[in-house]
Structure formats: C-alpha cells, structure tokens
Design an enzyme around this catalytic site. Structure first.
Site, PDB file in Angstrom:
ATOM      1  N   ASP A  37       0.858  -1.202   0.000  1.00  0.00           N
ATOM      2  CA  ASP A  37       0.000   0.000   0.000  1.00  0.00           C
ATOM      3  C   ASP A  37       0.882   1.236   0.000  1.00  0.00           C
ATOM      4  O   ASP A  37       2.118   1.137   0.114  1.00  0.00           O
ATOM      5  CB  ASP A  37      -0.921   0.000   1.239  1.00  0.00           C
ATOM      6  CG  ASP A  37      -2.229   0.750   1.016  1.00  0.00           C
ATOM      7  OD1 ASP A  37      -2.176   1.966   0.737  1.00  0.00           O
ATOM      8  OD2 ASP A  37      -3.304   0.132   1.110  1.00  0.00           O
ATOM      9  N   VAL A  64       0.866   1.010  -6.937  1.00  0.00           N
ATOM     10  CA  VAL A  64       0.511   0.061  -8.004  1.00  0.00           C
ATOM     11  C   VAL A  64       0.746   0.602  -9.410  1.00  0.00           C
ATOM     12  O   VAL A  64       0.700  -0.160 -10.376  1.00  0.00           O
ATOM     13  CB  VAL A  64      -0.943  -0.460  -7.875  1.00  0.00           C
ATOM     14  CG1 VAL A  64      -1.122  -1.289  -6.617  1.00  0.00           C
ATOM     15  CG2 VAL A  64      -1.962   0.685  -7.955  1.00  0.00           C
ATOM     16  N   TYR A 157     -14.227   5.976 -13.394  1.00  0.00           N
ATOM     17  CA  TYR A 157     -14.290   4.786 -12.524  1.00  0.00           C
ATOM     18  C   TYR A 157     -14.920   3.621 -13.293  1.00  0.00           C
ATOM     19  O   TYR A 157     -14.422   2.496 -13.258  1.00  0.00           O
ATOM     20  CB  TYR A 157     -15.107   5.118 -11.270  1.00  0.00           C
ATOM     21  CG  TYR A 157     -15.055   4.038 -10.208  1.00  0.00           C
ATOM     22  CD1 TYR A 157     -13.914   3.847  -9.431  1.00  0.00           C
ATOM     23  CD2 TYR A 157     -16.155   3.208  -9.960  1.00  0.00           C
ATOM     24  CE1 TYR A 157     -13.866   2.862  -8.454  1.00  0.00           C
ATOM     25  CE2 TYR A 157     -16.111   2.232  -8.986  1.00  0.00           C
ATOM     26  CZ  TYR A 157     -14.976   2.057  -8.225  1.00  0.00           C
ATOM     27  OH  TYR A 157     -14.924   1.078  -7.260  1.00  0.00           O
ATOM     28  N   LYS A 161     -13.046   0.084 -14.132  1.00  0.00           N
ATOM     29  CA  LYS A 161     -13.506  -1.190 -13.570  1.00  0.00           C
ATOM     30  C   LYS A 161     -13.998  -2.143 -14.670  1.00  0.00           C
ATOM     31  O   LYS A 161     -13.906  -3.358 -14.539  1.00  0.00           O
ATOM     32  CB  LYS A 161     -14.590  -0.942 -12.520  1.00  0.00           C
ATOM     33  CG  LYS A 161     -14.063  -0.232 -11.267  1.00  0.00           C
ATOM     34  CD  LYS A 161     -12.954  -1.038 -10.583  1.00  0.00           C
ATOM     35  CE  LYS A 161     -12.541  -0.471  -9.245  1.00  0.00           C
ATOM     36  NZ  LYS A 161     -11.488  -1.256  -8.580  1.00  0.00           N
TER      37      LYS A 161
END
Ligand code: NAD
Length: 252
Positions: A37, A64, A157, A161
């Site tokens: 993280d 990430v 978003y 996704k």
C-alpha cells in the site's frame, strides 16, 4: 486446517478497508501475506495485527502504478516466504461524481492508472512467480460499476472497472495452461473509507438501503469471504469468472 495453508499471498491496497480484511482473513486461514500500500503506518499496523494473531505478514510500500514497486513486492514474497501463490489486485480509488464533460483529463488518467494499469502491472509482475509455483490464483477487484452503467457521474471509474473485468478474462485464458486462475470480484455498496462521504449523507444512505434487496450495506468481510473462495483451492475449477457481491442490487 486453514483453507490457505502453505500458500503465500500478495494483496495490493491492503493497509485498510477490504484489502486489510482480506489480509487478516488469509492469515487466519494459514497464508503468509505480503501487504502492499501507499499508507505505510496503516500497513505496518495490519502487519503487527497479523503477528499478534500468530500469523506472518510483511508490509511493503507499493504504488501500483510503478512497475519497479511491483517487482520489489513480488521479490519480497520470494525472499521472505520462498514462493507466491495468490495475487489480489485490490488497490483502487473512487471519486468523480461529475459528468463526462466535467471529468478532467488529469482525473481520468489518475483513475485509469491506479485502477486499470495497476492491475496490469501487478499481474505482469506476479505471473513468472506464479508459474514457478506451478500455478496460482489472481483475484481482481472490479465493481458492480464494471458491469452496469450508472447516472452518478463516475465515467472514469466505470471505464477503469470495466477494463479490470475483461483483463481478468484475458489473463484467465492466456494462463489457464499454466494452472493460473484469474477471476474478478464485483462489490456493491461496501462500508469503507471510499464510501464514507456518500454514506454520511442520510438521503443517499437511505437511497442505497432502499435499493439493495437484502436491505443492508455490505461489509469488508462480505467481500473478503468471496475473495477467499477464489484465492483458495475450493474454486479450483473457476477461472475467467466473476462474483457479484452486492446484496442483490444489480440482479434487479
Ligand atoms: P479504501 O479506500 O479503504 O481502500 C483502498 C486502498 O487502496 C487504500 O488502502 C489505498 O491507500 C490503496 N491505494 C490507493 N491508491 C493506491 C496506489 N496507487 N498504490 C497502492 N495502493 C493504493 O477502499 P475499499 O472500499 O477497501 O476499496 C478496495 C477496492 O474495492 C477498490 O479497488 C475499490 O475500487 C473497490 N470497490 C469498492 C467498493 C465500495 O463500496 N467500497 C465498491 C466496489 C468496488
């Protein structure tokens, strides 16, 4: 006997929320867990919590969007625990709440970078280690927003996704011969920091409660239990598939 005895897992975005719940559950089920993280203090606290439970976890700083960070996280799993069996691509950001024409290029890029490119980079970094282990399981956290559209003004978003959903199927098909399974999880409205602001508004909260057939919001454990199933050998014939965990919201 734990359902993940002998396995080593790497979970992104595991310092809090759903990822932290998955790290704790995996450790309770016998896995050794690498927690990645950006939130170093929170991540180290989850590492300590797992040690207190008698488990074994290692926190690593992982952005990430960085291929180098991913390589280092995978290497940590190999150095500390000797193998890698499970990758959970959980890290993500929400936000938006404005229409497409008011979505800035900067916000679009940031959302796609973290939510979609992050899954690509994590998968790419983990595949050789999973191959070396003779196979494994990759669980990608998408959203119900990766399956159906929404009038809420979350175009970046949704696109991110949706990308995760099909990248999952592509990975599953490419690596089935390596005995690497890859599936996606599609949470509905789950109580975490990501949904705090929305749920703090009484009208919005009630609107969700009214629209969810099971009549309640989701918990991080609701999601962790689904992720555990996909990570474990209980799902050994499941690949390229998707689990919706939303209290029935998008079944309507
Ligand atoms: P959260 O905000 O509590 O957790 C997200 C975690 O990802 C945080 O720990 C954050 O620090 C981390 N993160 C963000 N950017 C990162 C980066 N660049 N590198 C590494 N880590 C990063 O929210 P959550 O609800 O636990 O979200 C987990 C996943 O579930 C996300 O992918 C989210 O999109 C998805 N999801 C959440 C909901 C919901 O209702 N909460 C619904 C559907 C899908």
């Amino acid at each position: 006997m734990g359902r993940l005895d002998g396995k080593v897992a790497l979970i992104s975005g595991a310092a809090r929320g759903q990822g932290a719940a998955e790290a704790l559950l995996f450790a309770r089920e016998g896995a050794k867990v690498v927690i990645g993280d950006l939130l170093d203090d929170e991540g180290s606290r989850i590492e300590a919590q797992i040690a207190e439970l008698g488990g074994d976890a290692t926190y690593v700083h992982l952005d990430v969007t960085s291929a180098a960070d991913w390589d280092a996280a995978v290497q940590t799993a190999l150095d500390r625990y000797g193998r890698l069996d499970i990758l959970v691509n959980n890290a993500g950001i929400g936000g938006g709440g404005v229409g497409l024409e008011d979505t800035t290029l900067e916000f679009w890029d940031r959302t796609l970078d973290i939510n979609a490119k992050g899954v690509f980079l994590g998968t790419k970094a983990a595949i050789p280690a999973l191959q070396e282990s003779g196979g494994g399981s990759i669980v990608n956290i998408s959203s119900i927003a990766g399956i159906i559209g929404s009038r809420l003004g979350i175009p970046a978003y949704q696109a991110s996704k949706g990308a995760v959903r099909l990248l999952t199927k592509s990975t599953a098909l490419q690596h089935a011969a390596d005995n690497i399974r890859c599936n996606s999880v599609h949470p509905g409205m789950i109580v975490t920091a990501m949904t705090e602001d929305t749920l703090a508004d009484p009208d919005q909260r009630q609107g969700y409660l009214d629209s969810i057939p099971l009549g309640r919001l989701g918990t991080v454990d609701d999601i962790a239990n689904g992720v555990l199933f996909l990570a474990s050998d209980d799902s050994s014939f499941v690949t390229g598939s998707e689990i919706v965990i939303d209290g029935g919201l998008i079944a309507q």
